[in-house]
Design an enzyme around this catalytic site. Structure first.
Site, PDB file in Angstrom:
ATOM      1  N   ARG A  67      -1.690  -6.595  -8.138  1.00 58.59           N
ATOM      2  CA  ARG A  67      -0.494  -7.369  -7.788  1.00 58.59           C
ATOM      3  C   ARG A  67      -0.272  -8.513  -8.756  1.00 58.59           C
ATOM      4  NH1 ARG A  67      -2.736  -8.184  -1.871  1.00 58.59           N
ATOM      5  NH2 ARG A  67      -4.499  -8.461  -3.258  1.00 58.59           N
ATOM      6  N   LYS A 102     -16.561  -7.513   6.767  1.00 60.82           N
ATOM      7  CA  LYS A 102     -15.568  -8.353   7.449  1.00 60.82           C
ATOM      8  C   LYS A 102     -15.284  -7.800   8.852  1.00 60.82           C
ATOM      9  CE  LYS A 102     -12.973  -7.728   3.498  1.00 60.82           C
ATOM     10  NZ  LYS A 102     -11.690  -7.381   2.911  1.00 60.82           N
ATOM     11  N   HIS A 138       0.847  -1.210   0.000  1.00 57.35           N
ATOM     12  CA  HIS A 138       0.000   0.000   0.000  1.00 57.35           C
ATOM     13  C   HIS A 138       0.879   1.254   0.000  1.00 57.35           C
ATOM     14  CE1 HIS A 138      -3.074  -2.603   2.357  1.00 57.35           C
ATOM     15  NE2 HIS A 138      -3.548  -2.457   1.135  1.00 57.35           N
ATOM     16  N   SER A 194      -2.752  -7.622   3.273  1.00 59.41           N
ATOM     17  CA  SER A 194      -3.034  -7.414   4.697  1.00 59.41           C
ATOM     18  C   SER A 194      -3.391  -8.750   5.356  1.00 59.41           C
ATOM     19  CB  SER A 194      -4.202  -6.444   4.875  1.00 59.41           C
ATOM     20  OG  SER A 194      -3.888  -5.193   4.330  1.00 59.41           O
TER      21      SER A 194
HETATM   22  O1  PNS Z   1      -8.940  -2.979   0.096  1.00 58.82           O
HETATM   23  P1  PNS Z   1     -10.194  -3.550  -0.505  1.00 58.82           P
HETATM   24  O2  PNS Z   1     -10.987  -4.272   0.573  1.00 58.82           O
HETATM   25  O3  PNS Z   1      -9.932  -4.401  -1.707  1.00 58.82           O
HETATM   26  O4  PNS Z   1     -11.080  -2.276  -0.999  1.00 58.82           O
HETATM   27  C1  PNS Z   1     -12.345  -2.458  -1.558  1.00 58.82           C
HETATM   28  C2  PNS Z   1     -13.068  -1.112  -1.792  1.00 58.82           C
HETATM   29  C3  PNS Z   1     -13.112  -0.303  -0.528  1.00 58.82           C
HETATM   30  C4  PNS Z   1     -12.336  -0.346  -2.869  1.00 58.82           C
HETATM   31  C5  PNS Z   1     -14.515  -1.445  -2.297  1.00 58.82           C
HETATM   32  O5  PNS Z   1     -15.109  -2.384  -1.438  1.00 58.82           O
HETATM   33  C6  PNS Z   1     -15.427  -0.230  -2.398  1.00 58.82           C
HETATM   34  O6  PNS Z   1     -15.188   0.663  -3.173  1.00 58.82           O
HETATM   35  N1  PNS Z   1     -16.498  -0.203  -1.589  1.00 58.82           N
HETATM   36  C7  PNS Z   1     -17.447   0.896  -1.564  1.00 58.82           C
HETATM   37  C8  PNS Z   1     -18.839   0.459  -2.010  1.00 58.82           C
HETATM   38  C9  PNS Z   1     -19.072   0.681  -3.492  1.00 58.82           C
HETATM   39  O7  PNS Z   1     -18.929   1.760  -4.017  1.00 58.82           O
HETATM   40  N2  PNS Z   1     -19.496  -0.409  -4.204  1.00 58.82           N
HETATM   41  C10 PNS Z   1     -19.871  -0.373  -5.604  1.00 58.82           C
HETATM   42  C11 PNS Z   1     -18.750  -0.232  -6.590  1.00 58.82           C
HETATM   43  S1  PNS Z   1     -17.770  -1.675  -6.779  1.00 58.82           S
END
Ligand code: PNS
Length: 178
Positions: A107, A58, A34, A145
């Site tokens: 990645r 989660k 990150h 993570s």
């Molecule tokens: O680090 P992560 O858990 O892979 O991040 C995921 C994240 C936060 C980018 C994703 O879950 C997110 O954007 N959530 C917000 C809800 C949203 O907008 N959902 C619809 C579009 S995919």
């Protein structure tokens, strides 16, 4: 959005013409992967907002506030990087922060499908916002993570995988290895 953002958002509005990017994620906890993306994103965009998703299903190891504290500590030297949090739709949050870019790291090919789905959904929801992907630095491409937490909880060495302050916090959180 709304009150969740207000809790940790102490930023000022962007300068006219500035490109604001959001690097969204769970960051539970921040890893060196990150951090690498943040450093590179900070060079590419006028302003980079690292933003933690608040309403995650989660069960996190660290609270949003703890994750924000750790992030703030590691980005303290970057003048154009800000740490925030959000809930609701990412594109709505992006609009509320005048951001036109969503930054994500890839990645391995296994990340691609999930990232593609999210990018296309976000584009459908808000075509004005572009998702920009950076390939993870090869030195960090195996780090997540989840694995950092697993290795640490089983007594493995996580030096070089996450910032030292994360390791110190995990020592406090996972009593077995105090
Ligand atoms: O680090 P992560 O858990 O892979 O991040 C995921 C994240 C936060 C980018 C994703 O879950 C997110 O954007 N959530 C917000 C809800 C949203 O907008 N959902 C619809 C579009 S995919």
């Amino acid at each position: 959005m709304g009150n969740a953002v207000e809790k940790v958002n102490n930023s000022h509005p962007p300068e006219i013409g500035a490109t604001v990017a959001i690097y969204p994620g769970s960051f539970d906890p921040i890893t060196n992967g990150h951090l690498d993306l943040i450093q590179r994103g900070a060079r590419l965009f006028d302003r980079l907002i690292v933003s933690i998703l608040r309403n995650e299903s989660k069960e996190p190891l660290f609270s949003v506030e703890e994750r924000a504290e750790m992030l703030r500590e590691v980005v303290a030297d970057y003048a154009n990087v800000e740490v925030d949090s959000f809930d609701g739709l990412l594109v709505d949050y992006a609009a509320s922060r005048s951001a036109t870019v969503l930054l994500r790291g890839i990645r391995a090919i296994s990340d691609y499908e999930y990232e593609l789905q999210m990018a296309l959904m976000n584009r459908r929801l808000c075509p004005e916002v572009e998702t920009v992907f950076l390939m993870a630095n090869e030195a960090y491409s195996f780090i997540s993570s989840r694995l950092v937490k697993e290795v640490f909880s089983l007594g493995g060495n996580i030096a070089g995988l996450a910032p030292p302050l994360v390791e110190a916090r995990m020592r406090g959180r996972i009593p077995k290895f105090k």
